[in-house]
Design a protein around this motif. Structure first.
Motif, short mmCIF file in Angstrom:
data_model
loop_
_atom_site.label_atom_id
_atom_site.label_comp_id
_atom_site.label_asym_id
_atom_site.label_seq_id
_atom_site.Cartn_x
_atom_site.Cartn_y
_atom_site.Cartn_z
N ASN A 1 32.08 20.73 64.05
CA ASN A 1 32.91 21.93 64.22
C ASN A 1 34.37 21.60 64.47
N ASN A 2 34.76 20.35 64.20
CA ASN A 2 36.17 20.01 64.35
C ASN A 2 36.97 20.58 63.18
N SER A 3 38.25 20.20 63.10
CA SER A 3 39.11 20.81 62.08
C SER A 3 38.62 20.50 60.67
N VAL B 1 35.68 22.84 59.92
CA VAL B 1 36.14 24.22 59.67
C VAL B 1 36.74 24.33 58.28
N LYS C 1 35.00 29.04 61.70
CA LYS C 1 35.12 28.34 62.98
C LYS C 1 34.14 28.88 64.01
N ARG C 2 34.04 30.19 64.12
CA ARG C 2 33.13 30.78 65.11
C ARG C 2 31.68 30.39 64.78
N ASP D 1 31.23 26.75 65.76
CA ASP D 1 31.25 26.58 67.22
C ASP D 1 29.91 27.01 67.82
N ASP D 2 29.35 28.08 67.33
CA ASP D 2 28.04 28.53 67.83
C ASP D 2 26.97 27.48 67.54
N ALA E 1 27.49 24.27 67.09
CA ALA E 1 27.76 23.08 67.89
C ALA E 1 27.29 23.28 69.33
N SER E 2 27.49 24.47 69.86
CA SER E 2 27.03 24.76 71.23
C SER E 2 25.51 24.63 71.33
#
Length: 454
Positions: free
Chosen positions: A253-255, A258, A437-438, A441-442, A444-445
């Motif tokens: 989920n890094n740049s 994304v 990105k969202r 991020d979800d 990755a969490s």
């Protein structure tokens, strides 16, 4: 020619189906108790090796590899009567069958593992450390580095990667000509999307999609190359793990991730339709798509140089995934199968010897050609044993050229769950228009929690 390709493929599938039914009808007998069992009327020691293998989509195909190898093994041990009893299972059953069998301490001498399963089996001590065997064997330098390393866990060797595959861009030459699309435009992200729009405008009214976009269960495998070519990774090691000190942490989920996911969204926004159902290239060969990124070589029923040439006259191949810019290094994902020896094996030395014989180029090479698998050994890929695959496998040299740019997926036990989280992120972008990105991020969490960080 298009009809001929379909008819050949149909006939081949029918024949394989008949063989598979025949093999499955005698499933409990398996290989060792019919064709490859020999008489033991003498007083020689009798050894039956046991194996659990993924069926490769055709249980009968193993005969052509194990048979010649077993004959050679027997020649080296005239004082032993050696037989083999192997059982095959479909991909979606193999992992659980292996886990349950080996966890119950049932003696098994040889297994095939998907590369992504290796870490779990090694960590649970279900498979033997082969490092000492491989050091004595001395053939490490015969392998492409990425494939040899794919058999390692914590720098020890637990499996030998026997064959692999790569994915690249396949296209129908006449369909691109009809739409006035230059195949070279498919090499960059912007050109790929522009070509898709042009192809759709001309071909969609005829029921042909311009570009195939994978939205099926293995969609992460078609997304990872975009992550890798940008310098990103699925996971990275990080210090400070609550129980393991240094351990793997989500990095997708890094740049770079994304940006790679945005390219997927850009394709959807350009009108490319994601495909939930996947037929591993059959849909391309049926001319339902003008362009497809796939390991198509496995599904082309070609056995002669003339048929290879005829195919290449009609279908083009670009050995790459589209890249952001022409100066970017492309990437691809490499799958494939490893041979391992379970810890429960009671004949480890003989099992290892059988593995080494199956991996001899003169035995493995014909098997790979018959099924259009790509080699993990340099001398089969581009050395003295490459002549026959070059003769009959379309674009063989181009396919081989992609191996150095290939990457492997993590082989830790948590990876299958992580891949499912990445798939959920892709689904949200492909089918719901979610923010890249969202979504990442979800994922990755959720992955960090599975990895024990939260």
């Amino acid at each position: 020619m298009y009809v001929t390709i379909r008819l050949l493929r149909s006939a081949l599938i029918t024949a394989i189906g008949v063989l598979a039914v025949s093999i499955l009808a005698n499933y409990s007998l398996s290989f060792g108790s019919n064709l490859q069992q020999i008489d033991n009327s003498s007083n020689k020691e009798n050894v039956t090796l046991s194996a659990i293998l993924e069926d490769q989509g055709d249980p009968a195909r193993w005969n052509s590899l194990i048979g010649p190898a077993l004959d050679r093994l027997r020649e080296g041990h005239p004082d032993i009567t050696i037989n083999i009893d192997y059982r095959t299972f479909p991909y979606n059953e193999t992992r659980e069958k292996l886990l349950s069998t080996l966890s119950d301490h049932i003696p098994i001498d040889l297994i095939t593992l998907d590369q992504i399963w290796l870490g779990e089996f090694a960590e649970d001590r279900l498979i033997a450390d082969l490092t000492n065997y491989t050091q004595t064997w001395g053939r490490q330098k015969d392998w492409y580095e990425v494939n040899w390393d794919g058999g390692a866990v914590d720098k020890n060797i637990y499996g030998i990667w026997a064959w692999t595959d790569v994915r690249g861009i396949w296209y129908w030459k006449d369909l691109l000509d009809e739409a006035s699309v230059d195949p070279n435009s498919l090499k960059t992200w912007d050109g790929y999307i522009a070509a898709a729009k042009q192809l759709n405008s001309v071909l969609r009214p005829k029921g042909i999609e311009g570009v195939h976009l994978t939205g099926a269960g293995h969609s992460p495998d078609l997304w990872y190359p975009y992550l890798w070519m940008l310098g990103g990774n699925i996971l990275q090691e990080r210090e400070g793990h609550p129980t393991k000190g240094t351990y793997w942490f989500p990095a997708f989920n890094n740049s770079e991730g994304v940006r790679a996911m945005k390219f997927i969204k850009d394709q959807v926004d350009a009108g490319i339709k994601p495909q939930k159902n996947h037929f591993w290239g059959e849909e391309f060969l049926d001319r339902k798509f003008a362009v497809m990124i796939e390991a198509l070589q496995h599904h082309i029923p070609i056995t002669t140089a003339d048929s290879r040439t005829a195919f290449e006259e009609r279908v083009g191949f670009i050995p790459m995934f589209p890249v952001p810019h022409e100066d970017n290094q492309t990437s691809t994902l490499m799958g494939g199968w490893l041979f391992s020896i379970p810890s429960t094996s009671t004949h480890k030395d003989l099992a290892w010897e059988l593995i080494t014989i199956m991996l001899e180029p003169d035995i493995l090479g014909p098997y790979l050609v018959n099924h259009a698998n790509l080699p993990t050994q340099i001398q089969i890929g581009e050395g003295p044993f490459s002549e026959e695959p070059m003769r009959v496998i379309p674009y063989y040299n181009d396919l081989i050229s992609m191996i150095p740019s290939g990457h492997e997926r993590p082989n830790i036990r948590e990876y299958p769950q992580i891949a499912e989280f990445v798939k959920e992120a892709l689904d949200s972008v492909l089918y719901k228009g979610a923010d890249p990105k969202r979504s990442l991020d979800d994922a990755a969490s959720a992955s960090a929690k599975v990895l024990g960080w939260l």
